[in-house]
Scaffold this motif. Structure first.
Motif, PDB file in Angstrom:
ATOM      1  N   ARG A  55      73.479 -32.880 -19.972  1.00  0.00           N
ATOM      2  CA  ARG A  55      74.485 -31.819 -19.935  1.00  0.00           C
ATOM      3  C   ARG A  55      74.286 -30.965 -18.689  1.00  0.00           C
ATOM      4  O   ARG A  55      73.169 -30.640 -18.306  1.00  0.00           O
ATOM      5  CB  ARG A  55      74.327 -30.960 -21.190  1.00  0.00           C
ATOM      6  CG  ARG A  55      75.384 -29.882 -21.325  1.00  0.00           C
ATOM      7  CD  ARG A  55      75.187 -29.071 -22.584  1.00  0.00           C
ATOM      8  NE  ARG A  55      74.084 -28.147 -22.432  1.00  0.00           N
ATOM      9  CZ  ARG A  55      73.240 -27.804 -23.407  1.00  0.00           C
ATOM     10  NH1 ARG A  55      73.368 -28.319 -24.603  1.00  0.00           N
ATOM     11  NH2 ARG A  55      72.273 -26.965 -23.196  1.00  0.00           N
ATOM     12  N   SER A  56      75.386 -30.579 -18.081  1.00  0.00           N
ATOM     13  CA  SER A  56      75.375 -29.615 -16.986  1.00  0.00           C
ATOM     14  C   SER A  56      76.725 -28.901 -16.990  1.00  0.00           C
ATOM     15  O   SER A  56      77.695 -29.398 -17.571  1.00  0.00           O
ATOM     16  CB  SER A  56      75.150 -30.311 -15.631  1.00  0.00           C
ATOM     17  OG  SER A  56      76.294 -31.028 -15.235  1.00  0.00           O
ATOM     18  N   LEU A  92      80.396 -30.576 -17.693  1.00  0.00           N
ATOM     19  CA  LEU A  92      81.315 -29.973 -18.656  1.00  0.00           C
ATOM     20  C   LEU A  92      82.677 -29.740 -18.017  1.00  0.00           C
ATOM     21  O   LEU A  92      83.716 -30.038 -18.610  1.00  0.00           O
ATOM     22  CB  LEU A  92      80.729 -28.651 -19.162  1.00  0.00           C
ATOM     23  CG  LEU A  92      81.556 -27.887 -20.184  1.00  0.00           C
ATOM     24  CD1 LEU A  92      81.303 -28.437 -21.580  1.00  0.00           C
ATOM     25  CD2 LEU A  92      81.208 -26.409 -20.130  1.00  0.00           C
ATOM     26  N   TRP A 125      78.917 -30.430 -26.481  1.00  0.00           N
ATOM     27  CA  TRP A 125      78.324 -29.560 -25.464  1.00  0.00           C
ATOM     28  C   TRP A 125      78.862 -28.139 -25.566  1.00  0.00           C
ATOM     29  O   TRP A 125      78.103 -27.171 -25.462  1.00  0.00           O
ATOM     30  CB  TRP A 125      78.602 -30.113 -24.064  1.00  0.00           C
ATOM     31  CG  TRP A 125      77.791 -31.310 -23.685  1.00  0.00           C
ATOM     32  CD1 TRP A 125      76.787 -31.903 -24.390  1.00  0.00           C
ATOM     33  CD2 TRP A 125      77.922 -32.069 -22.484  1.00  0.00           C
ATOM     34  NE1 TRP A 125      76.296 -32.980 -23.701  1.00  0.00           N
ATOM     35  CE2 TRP A 125      76.979 -33.108 -22.533  1.00  0.00           C
ATOM     36  CE3 TRP A 125      78.768 -31.985 -21.383  1.00  0.00           C
ATOM     37  CZ2 TRP A 125      76.836 -34.039 -21.504  1.00  0.00           C
ATOM     38  CZ3 TRP A 125      78.633 -32.914 -20.363  1.00  0.00           C
ATOM     39  CH2 TRP A 125      77.675 -33.926 -20.419  1.00  0.00           C
ATOM     40  N   THR A 142      81.563 -35.748 -26.725  1.00  0.00           N
ATOM     41  CA  THR A 142      80.452 -35.092 -26.020  1.00  0.00           C
ATOM     42  C   THR A 142      80.867 -33.728 -25.506  1.00  0.00           C
ATOM     43  O   THR A 142      80.106 -32.758 -25.610  1.00  0.00           O
ATOM     44  CB  THR A 142      79.960 -35.983 -24.865  1.00  0.00           C
ATOM     45  OG1 THR A 142      79.485 -37.224 -25.413  1.00  0.00           O
ATOM     46  CG2 THR A 142      78.850 -35.326 -24.075  1.00  0.00           C
TER      47      THR A 142
END
Length: 197
Positions: free
Chosen positions: A6-7, A11, A91, A87
């Motif tokens: 994740r970043s 996103l 997130w 996802t």
């Protein structure tokens, strides 16, 4: 296979692709046009390309089309996959619900403040006050402008940033006042920077 990393940029890419398939350059431009570059670092053009390719390797996005115009490099358009949609939602829930350990520069700089003289510290912090005031005024203008044609939902991140900057501004003003009034002093007799022993 490990979970996709994740970043904030990943996103943003996934979010852009929920609107329609697009190529990395278009995503970067939209992030800037929508002023999301205040919360998403797209200063390096290649970072959007690299992130999109990583998301493709993870199966979160897929190639929708590849085109080549005359005398131009090949351009790949991506679309979000079902796994990417799931996802993205996961997130977002995690990032909204869980405070993250972040390492911003300013608190780090404050922790090493004694390495400057009191005069240098006051000068630097006074300049920060000016820059925070300018940033606050810019955010106020941005929020007012967007509010004319979009619902509030689309400026909540700017409202949050405004509150954070306002709190920081109040803190830094107080810190400068305390330094000037010598309510905070250096552990060295002459106020010169030095090492703690």
């Amino acid at each position: 296979m490990s979970a996709p990393r994740r970043s904030v940029l990943a996103l943003a890419v996934l979010s852009m692709l929920t609107e329609e398939p697009m190529h990395a350059y278009r995503m970067q431009q939209l992030i800037k046009e929508r002023r999301k570059d205040d919360v998403v670092n797209v200063s390096q053009r290649n970072s959007v390309y690299q992130t999109t390719q990583r998301l493709a390797r993870d199966g979160l996005v897929a190639v929708a089309a590849t085109e080549r115009a005359e005398n131009r490099p090949e351009r790949t358009t991506y679309r979000i996959t079902d796994a990417g949609l799931a996802t993205l939602a996961d997130w977002l829930r995690t990032m909204l619900a869980t405070p993250a350990a972040e390492y911003p520069e300013f608190p780090a700089a404050l922790s090493f403040l004694p390495n400057l003289s009191p005069t240098d510290a006051v000068e630097a912090l006074t300049l920060r006050v000016t820059r925070l005031e300018e940033r606050l005024a810019a955010l106020d203008r941005e929020i007012a402008e967007v509010a004319r044609f979009l619902p509030r939902l689309f400026v909540v991140e700017a409202e949050y940033q405004r509150q954070v900057i306002d709190a920081e501004l109040r803190y830094v003003r107080g810190l400068v006042a305390d330094l000037r009034a010598e309510r905070i002093t250096w552990p060295f007799a002459d106020g010169a920077p030095g090492r703690f022993g």
